[in-house]
Scaffold this active site. Structure first.
Site, short mmCIF file in Angstrom:
data_model
loop_
_atom_site.label_atom_id
_atom_site.label_comp_id
_atom_site.label_asym_id
_atom_site.label_seq_id
_atom_site.Cartn_x
_atom_site.Cartn_y
_atom_site.Cartn_z
N HIS A 129 0.83 -1.20 0.00
CA HIS A 129 0.00 0.00 0.00
C HIS A 129 0.86 1.25 0.00
O HIS A 129 2.05 1.22 0.29
CB HIS A 129 -1.00 -0.02 1.17
CG HIS A 129 -0.47 0.52 2.45
ND1 HIS A 129 -0.62 1.84 2.81
CD2 HIS A 129 0.19 -0.06 3.48
CE1 HIS A 129 -0.06 2.03 4.01
NE2 HIS A 129 0.44 0.88 4.42
N CYS A 130 0.23 2.37 -0.35
CA CYS A 130 0.88 3.68 -0.33
C CYS A 130 -0.18 4.71 0.04
O CYS A 130 -1.17 4.38 0.69
CB CYS A 130 1.54 3.98 -1.68
SG CYS A 130 0.37 4.13 -3.05
N ARG A 131 -0.01 5.93 -0.38
CA ARG A 131 -0.96 6.99 -0.03
C ARG A 131 -2.28 6.82 -0.78
O ARG A 131 -3.35 6.88 -0.20
CB ARG A 131 -0.34 8.36 -0.32
CG ARG A 131 -1.17 9.53 0.18
CD ARG A 131 -0.47 10.85 -0.09
NE ARG A 131 -0.51 11.19 -1.49
CZ ARG A 131 -1.51 11.83 -2.10
NH1 ARG A 131 -2.57 12.19 -1.42
NH2 ARG A 131 -1.46 12.09 -3.39
#
Length: 98
Positions: free
Chosen positions: A63-65
């Site tokens: 995941h990321c932003r």
């Protein structure tokens, strides 16, 4: 492998499920807000891929932003032979809106 929704991720975290969980945001972003994943920034992923080698055929959730960088990480890892990489759709921004 099919991507994962933030609802499914939240449910699995709340149940205490164990899975390989990687956050590909920059270190400063991770320090501001994280979900307990291992932090391997996208730019460092090629050099740190060995850290994940033992999990090559296990489910790995990235995941990321917003889901863009983790989508790139998924493509990169699949190109290196990782078979069960799942991107968190909408990233931490969507997760925090649950």
């Amino acid at each position: 492998m099919e991507d994962i929704t933030v609802s499914e991720l939240k449910e699995r975290i709340e149940k205490g499920e164990k899975f390989v969980f990687v956050d590909v945001r920059e270190e400063w972003e991770y320090e501001e807000d994280n979900l307990g994943a291992e932090n391997i920034p996208l730019g460092e992923l090629p050099d740190r891929l060995g850290e994940l080698e033992a999990h090559k055929n296990e489910e790995i959730i990235v995941h990321c932003r917003s889901g863009a960088r983790s989508g790139n990480a998924k493509k990169f890892m699949e190109g290196k032979g990782f078979t069960k990489v799942r991107n968190v759709l909408g990233g931490i921004m969507a997760y925090r809106q649950l």
